[in-house]
Design an enzyme around this catalytic site. Structure first.
Site, PDB file in Angstrom:
ATOM      1  N   HIS A  28     -13.602   2.971   4.837  1.00 42.17           N
ATOM      2  CA  HIS A  28     -12.802   2.950   4.471  1.00 42.17           C
ATOM      3  C   HIS A  28     -12.398   1.784   5.878  1.00 42.17           C
ATOM      4  O   HIS A  28     -11.269   0.704   5.650  1.00 42.17           O
ATOM      5  CB  HIS A  28     -10.951   3.065   3.881  1.00 42.17           C
ATOM      6  CG  HIS A  28     -11.420   3.857   3.162  1.00 42.17           C
ATOM      7  ND1 HIS A  28     -11.054   5.648   2.491  1.00 42.17           N
ATOM      8  CD2 HIS A  28     -11.072   3.404   1.216  1.00 42.17           C
ATOM      9  CE1 HIS A  28     -11.738   5.770   1.337  1.00 42.17           C
ATOM     10  NE2 HIS A  28     -11.127   4.209   1.037  1.00 42.17           N
ATOM     11  N   GLU A  80      -8.120  -0.097 -11.114  1.00 41.46           N
ATOM     12  CA  GLU A  80      -9.037   0.762 -10.666  1.00 41.46           C
ATOM     13  C   GLU A  80      -7.857   2.191 -11.211  1.00 41.46           C
ATOM     14  O   GLU A  80      -7.818   2.125 -10.514  1.00 41.46           O
ATOM     15  CB  GLU A  80      -9.594   1.144  -9.562  1.00 41.46           C
ATOM     16  CG  GLU A  80     -10.865  -0.181  -9.177  1.00 41.46           C
ATOM     17  CD  GLU A  80     -11.573  -0.146  -7.992  1.00 41.46           C
ATOM     18  OE1 GLU A  80     -11.999  -0.902  -7.037  1.00 41.46           O
ATOM     19  OE2 GLU A  80     -10.650   1.010  -7.231  1.00 41.46           O
ATOM     20  N   ARG A 101      -5.184   8.113  -8.816  1.00 42.53           N
ATOM     21  CA  ARG A 101      -4.238   7.169  -8.277  1.00 42.53           C
ATOM     22  C   ARG A 101      -4.826   5.501  -8.657  1.00 42.53           C
ATOM     23  O   ARG A 101      -5.591   5.579  -9.321  1.00 42.53           O
ATOM     24  CB  ARG A 101      -4.393   6.486  -7.015  1.00 42.53           C
ATOM     25  CG  ARG A 101      -5.422   6.488  -6.079  1.00 42.53           C
ATOM     26  CD  ARG A 101      -5.719   5.716  -4.069  1.00 42.53           C
ATOM     27  NE  ARG A 101      -4.927   5.244  -4.075  1.00 42.53           N
ATOM     28  CZ  ARG A 101      -5.247   3.752  -3.823  1.00 42.53           C
ATOM     29  NH1 ARG A 101      -6.434   3.636  -3.983  1.00 42.53           N
ATOM     30  NH2 ARG A 101      -4.280   3.247  -3.826  1.00 42.53           N
ATOM     31  N   ASN A 103      -5.528   1.444  -8.181  1.00 41.12           N
ATOM     32  CA  ASN A 103      -5.550   0.279  -7.217  1.00 41.12           C
ATOM     33  C   ASN A 103      -5.658  -0.700  -8.108  1.00 41.12           C
ATOM     34  O   ASN A 103      -6.376  -0.485  -9.649  1.00 41.12           O
ATOM     35  CB  ASN A 103      -7.051   0.714  -6.177  1.00 41.12           C
ATOM     36  CG  ASN A 103      -6.875  -0.142  -4.758  1.00 41.12           C
ATOM     37  OD1 ASN A 103      -6.109  -1.348  -4.622  1.00 41.12           O
ATOM     38  ND2 ASN A 103      -7.676  -0.158  -4.392  1.00 41.12           N
ATOM     39  N   TYR A 150       0.758  -1.038  -0.074  1.00 47.23           N
ATOM     40  CA  TYR A 150       0.184   0.014  -0.473  1.00 47.23           C
ATOM     41  C   TYR A 150       0.958   1.100   0.289  1.00 47.23           C
ATOM     42  O   TYR A 150       2.058   1.092   0.583  1.00 47.23           O
ATOM     43  CB  TYR A 150      -0.703  -0.225   1.262  1.00 47.23           C
ATOM     44  CG  TYR A 150      -2.213  -1.141   1.411  1.00 47.23           C
ATOM     45  CD1 TYR A 150      -2.767  -0.306   0.376  1.00 47.23           C
ATOM     46  CD2 TYR A 150      -2.033  -1.168   1.935  1.00 47.23           C
ATOM     47  CE1 TYR A 150      -4.202  -1.787   0.247  1.00 47.23           C
ATOM     48  CE2 TYR A 150      -3.001  -2.246   3.168  1.00 47.23           C
ATOM     49  CZ  TYR A 150      -3.721  -2.345   1.712  1.00 47.23           C
ATOM     50  OH  TYR A 150      -5.437  -2.966   2.103  1.00 47.23           O
ATOM     51  N   TYR A 156      -7.371 -10.459   2.244  1.00 50.88           N
ATOM     52  CA  TYR A 156      -8.993  -8.967   1.840  1.00 50.88           C
ATOM     53  C   TYR A 156      -9.264  -8.780   0.195  1.00 50.88           C
ATOM     54  O   TYR A 156      -9.882  -8.751   0.017  1.00 50.88           O
ATOM     55  CB  TYR A 156      -7.944  -8.084   2.130  1.00 50.88           C
ATOM     56  CG  TYR A 156      -9.077  -6.748   2.246  1.00 50.88           C
ATOM     57  CD1 TYR A 156      -9.431  -6.444   2.747  1.00 50.88           C
ATOM     58  CD2 TYR A 156      -8.477  -5.787   0.443  1.00 50.88           C
ATOM     59  CE1 TYR A 156     -10.924  -5.016   2.301  1.00 50.88           C
ATOM     60  CE2 TYR A 156      -9.177  -4.098   0.885  1.00 50.88           C
ATOM     61  CZ  TYR A 156     -10.275  -4.193   1.291  1.00 50.88           C
ATOM     62  OH  TYR A 156     -11.119  -2.854   1.417  1.00 50.88           O
ATOM     63  N   LYS A 157      -8.459  -9.319  -0.743  1.00 49.82           N
ATOM     64  CA  LYS A 157      -8.776  -9.006  -1.969  1.00 49.82           C
ATOM     65  C   LYS A 157      -9.423  -9.997  -2.443  1.00 49.82           C
ATOM     66  O   LYS A 157      -9.617 -10.264  -3.526  1.00 49.82           O
ATOM     67  CB  LYS A 157      -7.002  -8.469  -3.200  1.00 49.82           C
ATOM     68  CG  LYS A 157      -6.872  -7.638  -2.712  1.00 49.82           C
ATOM     69  CD  LYS A 157      -5.992  -7.090  -3.543  1.00 49.82           C
ATOM     70  CE  LYS A 157      -5.011  -6.078  -3.140  1.00 49.82           C
ATOM     71  NZ  LYS A 157      -5.526  -4.932  -3.722  1.00 49.82           N
TER      72      LYS A 157
END
Lengths: 346, 197
Positions: free
Chosen positions: A193, A265, A223, A225, A37, A316-317
Site C-alpha cells: 500500500h 470494488e 468494504r 472502494n 478515505y 491518484y485515481k
C-alpha cells in the site's frame, strides 16, 4: 429461473452494458454527498434480495463474458497469476470456499458433489464438468487457485499471515486498478500500500491491518472502494497502461454518458481454514454515466462527490484528465435538491 | 528525505559478533567498510571476506581495503559477475556468518536478494547506503530491468518506453517500479532531469 448471462466485450468494441435490473443492484459506494478515505469495513453477511450482497459470492449477468476476458488476459500475460510455493494449500482452501458458496447460492448453475477427497464439479455457464482429487494438484488442469479463479469474477489476492503482518504471496489479478501483482508479490501490507497518498498519515492501514489479522473463519468482512474507468475495460493494469492510458483523452461532453464509468470494488476478506491465510477477493462493478443518471439520487450525489474530491485523490485515481468534463456533464442532473442518507437508490 | 514504506531503510555498518564476516560493497560503499574497520576488534578482518565492485570510483579504494588484510579479497567488474562467487560463498557458509552490504541501492538490493534465497534472515544483514542514488528499475510493461538510472523520466533499455521512476520498491526484484509517463498522451515528452545522483 437463472441468470441471463450477457454476451459482451470489455475491450475493442466495448459492448458491455448493464440491464436495468443490474443497474438497480449496483453497489453505489457513497453514503453521503462527499468522499474521504475511511476503513469502512463491515461484516460480510448476506444482504437484501436483488443486491450484490444477496449472496456472499455474487455471480451476475456479466459472469461468462468476464471469464472470457480473463482468459484473454492470461494468454497474453501469464504473470498476472502467481503463487509462491508455500501458498498451494491456501489455493485449495480458496477452491473449496468458492465451489461451496457458488453451488449453495446458485444450484441451477453450479454443483459440487464430494465423496471423500473425490470431488465432482459442474459449472454449467462455462461448460465445465470435472472430477478431481482434493489436495492433488496433478488431477486439475491448473493449480487450485488458478483453476477456480478462472471461474470466478473479480481479482483474488491471497495473503499469508505471519509476524503480525499480511504478505501478498499469491494472486489472480487481471482487472486491477493501478497495481502490479508481479511487482508487489511477496510484499507486506504496508509495503504494497506504500504508494497510496494521505491514508498512511491518517493511520488507516495500521487500523485496517489490526482488523484484518483478527478476522475469524466463518466471519468474513467487506468494504467498498472506487475509481473511474474510461470505456468498460476490465484490464486497466499498469502492465498495459501504455495501451489504454490514451483512452482518458477521448472524453468529450458528447460521449461522457457512454465512455465514463464509475468502477466500484467490493473487497471482501475471508479467513481460510487449513492454511490460516486470508483471501481478499476484489470484485469490480462498472456503471456507465448514462446508467448512473437513471437513478436521480446517485446522479446528484456523484456529481457532488466528484466535484469536491481532493486534488491528491483525483490525481491518484487518475481522474484529472476528464474530471472537469464529467462534472459539467453530471451537473445537468443535479438540481441541488437534498439527497437521502445511505447508499440505496431511493 | 521523504520516503515510502516499500523502500528499504539503510543504517550504518558496525562490527557484529560472529565467527566470520562477509562484507560486500560497490564504489563509495568501500568507505563504509573503512569506517567500520575503525570500530572493529583487532582480529575482525582475519575472518573477513571482502567483495568489492569499484564502479565509478576506479582504483581509489583498493589499496585501503587490502590494507585491512582480509582473509579473502575479491574485486569484480559488476554485480552480475560477482553473484556466482557470492552464491558459492553463501551455500558453503557456516553458522555465525555475518553479512554487511554497503554502496548503491542496486548493489544492496541484489546482494540481499541472493542472501534471502540462500536462507539468510534479512534482518540479520547490516546495510549502509553510500555514493550514488542511481536506481535499478523494473519496467512494469515489458518486465525488463534497467540499471543505473539517474534521470526522471528514464528510458527503458529493453522496450524503449519513457518511464516515470516511482519510489515504490520491490525487494524481490531489488528494483524500483517504472511506469510509462506519457501513456495518456504519447506526444507529451516531459523534460528529463538528472535527479538520482
Amino acid at each position: 429461473m437463472g441468470i441471463n448471462f450477457r454476451k459482451e466485450t470489455f475491450r475493442d468494441d466495448f459492448t458491455f452494458r448493464n440491464s436495468p435490473e443490474n443497474i438497480r443492484r449496483f453497489p453505489f459506494p457513497y453514503h453521503e454527498d462527499a468522499y474521504m478515505y475511511s476503513v469502512n469495513i463491515e461484516p460480510h453477511v448476506p444482504g437484501p434480495k436483488n443486491s450484490v450482497f444477496e449472496h456472499l459470492v455474487d455471480v451476475d449477468e456479466h459472469y461468462v463474458s468476464e471469464m472470457q476476458d480473463r482468459a484473454m488476459v492470461l494468454a497474453e500475460d501469464p504473470l498476472r497469476c502467481q503463487s509462491l510455493p508455500h501458498m498451494t494449500l491456501a489455493g485449495w482452501d480458496l477452491l473449496e470456499l468458492l465451489m461451496t458458496e457458488k453451488a449453495a447460492s446458485y444450484p441451477e448453475h453450479f454443483s459440487l458433489t464430494r465423496e471423500g477427497d473425490r470431488w465432482h464439479w459442474i459449472n454449467r455457464p462455462l461448460g465445465i464438468d470435472d472430477t478431481f482429487t482434493f489436495g492433488d494438484v496433478s488431477t486439475l488442469p491448473y493449480g487450485p487457485m488458478e483453476y477456480i479463479t478462472r471461474q470466478s469474477q473479480g481479482d483474488f489476492a491471497i495473503l499469508d499471515q505471519r509476524d503480525n503482518n499480511l504478505w501478498m504471496d499469491a494472486g489472480m489479478i487481471t482487472t486491477q486498478a493501478d497495481w502490479s501483482l508481479d511487482f508487489d508479490i511477496g510484499m507486506n501490507f504496508f509495503e504494497w500500500h506504500a504508494p497510496v497518498p494521505l491514508a498512511h498519515e491518517m493511520g488507516v492501514f495500521t487500523r485496517a491491518l489490526k482488523f484484518l489479522t483478527n478476522i475469524q473463519q466463518g466471519k468474513p468482512a467487506r468494504r467498498l472502494n472506487w475509481t473511474m474507468t474510461i470505456n468498460p475495460r476490465l484490464d486497466t493494469s499498469p502492465e498495459n497502461f501504455h495501451k489504454w492510458g490514451s483512452d482518458r483523452l477521448t472524453v468529450t461532453p458528447e460521449n461522457v454518458g457512454e465512455k465514463v464509468h464509475l468502477r466500484v470494488e467490493l473487497q471482501s476478506f475471508w479467513r481460510l481454514p487449513r492454511s490460516n491465510a486470508l483471501v481478499f477477493p476484489i470484485r469490480c462493478y462498472l456503471l456507465k454515466m448514462d446508467e448512473l443518471v437513471t437513478v436521480p439520487k446517485w446522479a446528484r450525489r456523484f456529481h457532488r462527490v466528484l466535484r469536491d474530491l481532493p486534488v491528491e485523490l483525483a490525481e491518484y485515481k487518475g481522474l484529472t484528465r476528464y474530471r472537469q468534463t464529467t462534472v459539467e456533464w453530471l451537473s445537468k442532473y443535479d438540481d441541488g435538491a437534498p439527497t437521502s442518507p445511505g447508499f440505496s437508490p431511493d | 528525505m521523504k520516503t515510502i514504506l516499500s523502500r528499504p531503510v539503510y543504517g550504518t555498518l558496525s562490527p557484529q559478533a560472529g565467527k566470520s564476516h562477509l562484507l560486500i560493497a560497490d564504489a563509495e560503499g568501500a568507505s563504509a567498510i573503512l569506517d567500520l574497520a575503525k570500530k572493529a576488534p583487532e582480529d575482525f578482518f582475519a575472518h573477513a571476506h571482502i567483495m568489492f565492485i569499484p564502479g565509478r570510483t576506479g582504483d581509489s579504494f583498493q589499496a585501503s581495503l587490502k590494507a585491512l588484510k582480509p582473509a579473502q579479497y575479491y574485486e569484480g567488474p559488476s554485480v552480475a559477475a560477482a553473484l556466482p562467487r557470492l552464491n558459492w560463498t553463501l551455500a558453503n557458509a557456516h553458522m555465525g556468518l555475518r553479512m554487511y552490504l554497503a554502496g548503491t541501492e542496486g548493489l544492496i538490493g541484489q546482494m540481499m536478494q541472493a542472501a534471502i534465497e540462500a536462507g539468510i534472515d534479512p534482518a540479520s544483514i547490516q546495510t549502509e547506503h553510500r555514493g550514488s542514488w542511481a536506481r535499478r528499475i523494473q519496467c512494469v510493461h515489458c518486465k525488463g530491468i534497467t540499471e543505473n538510472v539517474t534521470t526522471q523520466p528514464a528510458t527503458c533499455s529493453h522496450c524503449g518506453l519513457l518511464l516515470l521512476v516511482r519510489d515504490h520498491y520491490s525487494k524481490r526484484h531489488a528494483a524500483f517500479q517504472g511506469v510509462c509517463i506519457n501513456a495518456e498522451d504519447p506526444t507529451e515528452i516531459p523534460q528529463t532531469e538528472e535527479i538520482f545522483r
